[in-house]
Motif scaffolding. Structure first.
Motif, PDB file in Angstrom:
ATOM      1  N   TYR A  86      -3.582   6.192   4.751  1.00  0.00           N
ATOM      2  CA  TYR A  86      -2.215   5.857   5.163  1.00  0.00           C
ATOM      3  C   TYR A  86      -1.777   4.630   4.372  1.00  0.00           C
ATOM      4  CZ  TYR A  86      -3.549   9.020   8.897  1.00  0.00           C
ATOM      5  OH  TYR A  86      -3.993  10.113   9.596  1.00  0.00           O
ATOM      6  N   MET A  87      -1.067   4.865   3.276  1.00  0.00           N
ATOM      7  CA  MET A  87      -0.735   3.782   2.352  1.00  0.00           C
ATOM      8  C   MET A  87       0.385   2.890   2.875  1.00  0.00           C
ATOM      9  SD  MET A  87      -2.951   4.502   0.076  1.00  0.00           S
ATOM     10  CE  MET A  87      -2.534   3.582  -1.377  1.00  0.00           C
ATOM     11  N   ARG A  88       1.284   3.447   3.691  1.00  0.00           N
ATOM     12  CA  ARG A  88       2.346   2.667   4.336  1.00  0.00           C
ATOM     13  C   ARG A  88       3.231   1.944   3.317  1.00  0.00           C
ATOM     14  NH1 ARG A  88      -1.365  -0.283   9.005  1.00  0.00           N
ATOM     15  NH2 ARG A  88      -2.195   1.606   9.939  1.00  0.00           N
ATOM     16  N   PHE A  89       3.697   2.673   2.323  1.00  0.00           N
ATOM     17  CA  PHE A  89       4.615   2.063   1.369  1.00  0.00           C
ATOM     18  C   PHE A  89       5.936   1.748   2.064  1.00  0.00           C
ATOM     19  CE2 PHE A  89       2.116   4.826  -1.664  1.00  0.00           C
ATOM     20  CZ  PHE A  89       1.392   3.769  -2.193  1.00  0.00           C
ATOM     21  N   PRO A  90       6.348   0.480   2.103  1.00  0.00           N
ATOM     22  CA  PRO A  90       7.563   0.111   2.845  1.00  0.00           C
ATOM     23  C   PRO A  90       8.816   0.178   1.985  1.00  0.00           C
ATOM     24  CG  PRO A  90       6.457  -1.859   2.117  1.00  0.00           C
ATOM     25  CD  PRO A  90       5.648  -0.698   1.586  1.00  0.00           C
ATOM     26  N   PHE A  91       8.938   1.205   1.138  1.00  0.00           N
ATOM     27  CA  PHE A  91      10.089   1.279   0.257  1.00  0.00           C
ATOM     28  C   PHE A  91      10.354   2.743  -0.088  1.00  0.00           C
ATOM     29  CE2 PHE A  91       6.341  -0.668  -1.797  1.00  0.00           C
ATOM     30  CZ  PHE A  91       5.788   0.468  -2.367  1.00  0.00           C
ATOM     31  N   THR A  92      11.549   3.001  -0.588  1.00  0.00           N
ATOM     32  CA  THR A  92      11.923   4.363  -0.973  1.00  0.00           C
ATOM     33  C   THR A  92      11.143   4.803  -2.198  1.00  0.00           C
ATOM     34  OG1 THR A  92      14.131   4.011  -0.071  1.00  0.00           O
ATOM     35  CG2 THR A  92      13.846   5.861  -1.597  1.00  0.00           C
ATOM     36  N   GLN A  93      11.157   3.988  -3.250  1.00  0.00           N
ATOM     37  CA  GLN A  93      10.363   4.256  -4.436  1.00  0.00           C
ATOM     38  C   GLN A  93      10.202   2.969  -5.224  1.00  0.00           C
ATOM     39  OE1 GLN A  93      11.678   6.784  -7.884  1.00  0.00           O
ATOM     40  NE2 GLN A  93      10.019   8.105  -7.162  1.00  0.00           N
ATOM     41  N   ALA A  94       8.995   2.680  -5.658  1.00  0.00           N
ATOM     42  CA  ALA A  94       8.720   1.473  -6.426  1.00  0.00           C
ATOM     43  C   ALA A  94       7.412   1.648  -7.172  1.00  0.00           C
ATOM     44  CB  ALA A  94       8.644   0.257  -5.497  1.00  0.00           C
ATOM     45  N   PRO A  95       7.238   0.921  -8.287  1.00  0.00           N
ATOM     46  CA  PRO A  95       5.949   0.972  -8.987  1.00  0.00           C
ATOM     47  C   PRO A  95       4.898   0.210  -8.194  1.00  0.00           C
ATOM     48  CG  PRO A  95       7.416  -0.600 -10.049  1.00  0.00           C
ATOM     49  CD  PRO A  95       8.223   0.086  -8.994  1.00  0.00           C
ATOM     50  N   VAL A  96       3.719   0.796  -8.057  1.00  0.00           N
ATOM     51  CA  VAL A  96       2.679   0.171  -7.244  1.00  0.00           C
ATOM     52  C   VAL A  96       1.395   0.023  -8.049  1.00  0.00           C
ATOM     53  CG1 VAL A  96       3.625   1.070  -5.098  1.00  0.00           C
ATOM     54  CG2 VAL A  96       1.858   2.367  -6.299  1.00  0.00           C
ATOM     55  N   SER A 124       6.339   6.303  -3.036  1.00  0.00           N
ATOM     56  CA  SER A 124       7.276   6.128  -1.928  1.00  0.00           C
ATOM     57  C   SER A 124       6.563   6.498  -0.638  1.00  0.00           C
ATOM     58  CB  SER A 124       8.514   7.007  -2.124  1.00  0.00           C
ATOM     59  OG  SER A 124       8.200   8.372  -1.918  1.00  0.00           O
ATOM     60  N   SER A 125       7.274   6.342   0.461  1.00  0.00           N
ATOM     61  CA  SER A 125       6.705   6.676   1.764  1.00  0.00           C
ATOM     62  C   SER A 125       6.449   8.176   1.908  1.00  0.00           C
ATOM     63  CB  SER A 125       7.646   6.195   2.876  1.00  0.00           C
ATOM     64  OG  SER A 125       8.944   6.753   2.706  1.00  0.00           O
ATOM     65  N   ASN A 126       6.989   8.982   1.003  1.00  0.00           N
ATOM     66  CA  ASN A 126       6.785  10.430   1.077  1.00  0.00           C
ATOM     67  C   ASN A 126       5.473  10.885   0.430  1.00  0.00           C
ATOM     68  OD1 ASN A 126       9.279  10.871   2.367  1.00  0.00           O
ATOM     69  ND2 ASN A 126      10.358  10.838   0.399  1.00  0.00           N
ATOM     70  N   ASN A 127       4.860  10.016  -0.365  1.00  0.00           N
ATOM     71  CA  ASN A 127       3.612  10.388  -1.031  1.00  0.00           C
ATOM     72  C   ASN A 127       2.443  10.366  -0.057  1.00  0.00           C
ATOM     73  OD1 ASN A 127       4.895   8.556  -3.740  1.00  0.00           O
ATOM     74  ND2 ASN A 127       4.541  10.756  -3.813  1.00  0.00           N
ATOM     75  N   THR A 128       1.495  11.266  -0.267  1.00  0.00           N
ATOM     76  CA  THR A 128       0.278  11.297   0.542  1.00  0.00           C
ATOM     77  C   THR A 128      -0.935  11.114  -0.360  1.00  0.00           C
ATOM     78  OG1 THR A 128       0.075  13.708   0.365  1.00  0.00           O
ATOM     79  CG2 THR A 128       1.326  12.828   2.242  1.00  0.00           C
ATOM     80  N   PHE A 129      -1.929  10.401   0.144  1.00  0.00           N
ATOM     81  CA  PHE A 129      -3.171  10.180  -0.584  1.00  0.00           C
ATOM     82  C   PHE A 129      -4.336  10.504   0.341  1.00  0.00           C
ATOM     83  CE2 PHE A 129      -0.097   7.680  -2.842  1.00  0.00           C
ATOM     84  CZ  PHE A 129      -0.484   7.759  -4.177  1.00  0.00           C
ATOM     85  N   GLU A 162      -6.752  -2.182  -1.702  1.00  0.00           N
ATOM     86  CA  GLU A 162      -5.640  -3.111  -1.879  1.00  0.00           C
ATOM     87  C   GLU A 162      -4.427  -2.340  -2.376  1.00  0.00           C
ATOM     88  OE1 GLU A 162      -6.925  -7.344  -3.369  1.00  0.00           O
ATOM     89  OE2 GLU A 162      -8.020  -5.828  -4.528  1.00  0.00           O
ATOM     90  N   VAL A 163      -3.279  -2.633  -1.798  1.00  0.00           N
ATOM     91  CA  VAL A 163      -2.031  -1.973  -2.189  1.00  0.00           C
ATOM     92  C   VAL A 163      -0.990  -3.054  -2.482  1.00  0.00           C
ATOM     93  CG1 VAL A 163      -0.245  -0.335  -1.544  1.00  0.00           C
ATOM     94  CG2 VAL A 163      -2.578  -0.020  -0.693  1.00  0.00           C
ATOM     95  N   PHE A 164      -0.422  -3.001  -3.682  1.00  0.00           N
ATOM     96  CA  PHE A 164       0.632  -3.933  -4.081  1.00  0.00           C
ATOM     97  C   PHE A 164       1.817  -3.143  -4.616  1.00  0.00           C
ATOM     98  CE2 PHE A 164      -3.471  -5.866  -4.974  1.00  0.00           C
ATOM     99  CZ  PHE A 164      -3.379  -7.132  -4.402  1.00  0.00           C
ATOM    100  N   TYR A 165       2.993  -3.723  -4.521  1.00  0.00           N
ATOM    101  CA  TYR A 165       4.075  -3.184  -5.335  1.00  0.00           C
ATOM    102  C   TYR A 165       4.391  -4.182  -6.429  1.00  0.00           C
ATOM    103  CZ  TYR A 165       7.541  -5.884  -2.577  1.00  0.00           C
ATOM    104  OH  TYR A 165       8.258  -6.877  -1.958  1.00  0.00           O
ATOM    105  N   ILE A 166       4.737  -3.656  -7.602  1.00  0.00           N
ATOM    106  CA  ILE A 166       4.900  -4.453  -8.810  1.00  0.00           C
ATOM    107  C   ILE A 166       6.335  -4.945  -8.892  1.00  0.00           C
ATOM    108  CG2 ILE A 166       4.680  -4.460 -11.319  1.00  0.00           C
ATOM    109  CD1 ILE A 166       2.791  -2.026 -10.986  1.00  0.00           C
ATOM    110  N   GLY A 167       6.503  -6.251  -9.022  1.00  0.00           N
ATOM    111  CA  GLY A 167       7.835  -6.844  -9.060  1.00  0.00           C
ATOM    112  C   GLY A 167       8.466  -6.775 -10.436  1.00  0.00           C
ATOM    113  N   ASP A 168       9.741  -7.110 -10.485  1.00  0.00           N
ATOM    114  CA  ASP A 168      10.455  -7.201 -11.758  1.00  0.00           C
ATOM    115  C   ASP A 168       9.864  -8.320 -12.610  1.00  0.00           C
ATOM    116  OD1 ASP A 168      12.154  -5.166 -10.962  1.00  0.00           O
ATOM    117  OD2 ASP A 168      13.620  -6.550 -10.088  1.00  0.00           O
ATOM    118  N   ALA A 169      10.213  -8.329 -13.869  1.00  0.00           N
ATOM    119  CA  ALA A 169       9.696  -9.343 -14.783  1.00  0.00           C
ATOM    120  C   ALA A 169      10.014 -10.743 -14.275  1.00  0.00           C
ATOM    121  CB  ALA A 169      10.293  -9.138 -16.177  1.00  0.00           C
ATOM    122  N   LEU A 170       9.047 -11.632 -14.408  1.00  0.00           N
ATOM    123  CA  LEU A 170       9.227 -13.015 -13.968  1.00  0.00           C
ATOM    124  C   LEU A 170      10.260 -13.719 -14.837  1.00  0.00           C
ATOM    125  CD1 LEU A 170       5.461 -13.924 -13.519  1.00  0.00           C
ATOM    126  CD2 LEU A 170       7.111 -13.589 -11.672  1.00  0.00           C
TER     127      LEU A 170
END
Length: 526
Positions: A258-268, A319-324, A342-350
């Motif tokens: 259960y990855m629990r991605f708290p977003f619609t779609q983002a690079p992780v 996204s929250s629709n993906n299953t692993f 560990e699960v991270f989402y990747i932010g925009d360029a610093l």
């Protein structure tokens, strides 16, 4: 060199590395005045040396659940307030964690929401509650030798606060599958099978490894392998996070993650850690693969005993629709397992921050005038939370275009801030500034408006200003300033009301004299 962030995945086996001591291990109890050591041996300090604004508040003892959460610093007077932490490491990978516990400190039972940022980068929108402790964690490579952590008001009447801040050095080579210019925002970190949260001192980097709660579809098993303290993977999970695991119920069963991605779609960026929990017999084999959306996603994994395998995925659009899930192979005789994740989402360029010319000029003003020293953090970023007395443009590397210090109680002479060559408007009116008007104002190529009214400037208007075409200068209210001493020029001057009255009287008298002469000449002809 960092691995390209668009590489789909890597599989890394455990290697032996010596543990390097952390360069930075800072723990700040916001609002506290004294230092103390908590039950884990972490030394917490008060925040007076890190922040120059805000008010210390206390949480009612009936609501508090931790000494670190007993106090907070609340900011009520400006739109952005910042902590500044010197690291003396110009390029290092750090973990920064910010804690928030409202605890109904104000008796209003109205938990606020506000923005959180670091080094000029937007971090998160903090949404607090009356009873829960929230924390946000980011991992990134610093660009300067200091770290700023800022909160900013987003709703009128809701005041931002912060309860605690932790900064920990990581090895520069850890989490290196993401390039140096992108932050990792922690979404979830789990030690499967653990009974309690694993952190310092079991994790020398003080990461929080939370226990996982799987109710009916897995079995918790201890790891009997002798995991040495000198054994670390690329991203260095602590051996304590690998000492337990969960397995599927039967050899043919799968483990749903259960990855629990708290977003619609983002690079992780995801790390899965696998370590065999017991020494297998010759006729036993544990083999499995990670599946995404019911399709194979990893190579076959055979977890080693007394060691560990790390399977990492970078830049996966999820996204929250993906299953692993972890699915056994057809030849596996034992159920699949997993030890940690560990699960991270990747932010925009610093961001590189505000232009260094403007940072230098603003620093000179803060050095000259103590009333300005309480502003810290990036002057312009994140937009729209610039310092209260400047206006910035929207360039990728923003420039300061307006300096507005009206009525700030400035006293003394002005420092040289000529490096701020993008300034279009300077308003220093209603202060007690003394001495001659600086020559460098005339060297600012984009300056259009200069308001120096109601100060104590003396001498003459500098020639560099009087010759500057199109510049509007307001200097009324400077009794020691001579506005007629400068050479004539197309510059527009705004003078005092007394001077304007005197000028009008002289113009009227001159007109009367000229008219009288004309009339007398007419009579002579007659």
């Amino acid at each position: 060199m960092a691995t390209n962030r668009f590489f789909p995945y890597i599989l890394v086996s455990l290697c032996s590395l010596s543990l390097l001591s952390a360069d930075v291990f800072v723990s700040i109890d916001c609002g506290a005045t004294a230092s103390y050591t908590d039950e884990l041996g972490v030394v917490w300090t008060g925040d007076s040396s890190y922040v120059s604004s805000g008010e210390s508040r206390s949480v009612p003892s009936s609501n508090s659940f931790s000494p670190v959460m007993d106090t907070m610093r609340v900011f009520t007077t400006r739109k952005k307030s910042c902590y500044n932490i010197n690291t003396d490491v110009a390029k290092g990978r750090v973990l920064v964690r910010a804690h928030f516990f409202y605890g109904n400190y104000d008796g209003k039972d109205s938990p606020p929401s506000f923005d959180l940022s670091f080094d000029g980068n937007h971090w998160a929108t903090v949404v607090t509650s009356s009873t829960d402790n929230f924390y946000y964690e980011v991992i990134y490579v610093t660009k300067k030798d200091s770290i700023s952590i800022c909160v900013a008001q987003t709703t009128i009447g809701q005041f931002p606060f912060i309860s605690a801040i932790a900064v920990r050095s990581l090895e520069l080579s850890s989490y290196d599958n993401i390039d140096y210019n992108h932050p990792l925002y922690m979404s979830r970190r789990v030690a499967f099978g653990a009974n309690t949260t694993i952190r310092w001192p079991e994790d020398p980097y003080d990461r929080y490894w939370s226990p996982n709660v799987y109710e009916n579809d897995t079995i918790r098993v201890p790891n009997s392998a002798p995991l040495g303290e000198s054994i670390f993977l690329e991203d260095r999970p602590p051996p304590a996070a690998l000492k337990n695991a969960i397995t599927a119920i039967t050899p043919s069963s799968s483990i749903d993650l259960y990855m629990r991605f708290p977003f619609t779609q983002a690079p992780v960026y995801v790390n899965w850690y696998f370590s065999e929990v017991r020494l297998l017999q010759r006729n036993e084999i544990r083999a499995f693969r990670v599946f995404k959306d019911n399709l194979p996603y990893s190579p076959t994994i055979l977890p080693p005993y007394g060691n560990c395998t790390q399977f990492s995925v970078s830049n996966l659009l999820a996204s929250s629709n993906n299953t692993f899930s972890i699915v056994p192979t057809n030849f596996s005789t034992l159920p699949p397992l997993i030890n940690a994740m560990e699960v991270f989402y990747i932010g925009d360029a610093l961001t590189d921050g505000t232009n260094t010319k403007d940072v230098k000029g603003l620093a000179s003003l803060q050095t000259a005038f103590s009333v300005l020293k309480s502003w810290s953090g990036d002057p312009c970023l994140p937009s729209p939370f610039s310092w209260d007395w400047i206006v910035c443009n929207t360039n990728l590397v923003p420039r300061v275009t307006t300096l507005s210090l009206v009525g700030y109680g400035l006293s003394g002479s002005l420092p040289d801030f000529s490096s701020m060559d993008a300034l279009r408007k300077i308003d220093l009116s209603n202060n007690s500034l003394r001495g001659p008007i600086p020559e460098f104002f005339g060297t600012l190529p984009n300056l259009e408006i200069l308001n120096l009214a109601n100060n104590m400037f003396t001498g003459a208007i500098p020639r560099s200003l009087s010759r500057k075409s199109g510049l509007i200068i307001t200097v009324d209210g400077n009794p020691g300033l001579c506005t007629t001493c400068s050479s004539s020029s197309p510059t527009a001057f705004s003078t005092s009301s007394a001077e304007r009255k005197q000028k009008n009287v002289l113009e009227t008298l001159f007109s009367v004299i000229i008219s009288s002469i004309i009339i007398l000449k007419s009579w002579e002809r007659v």
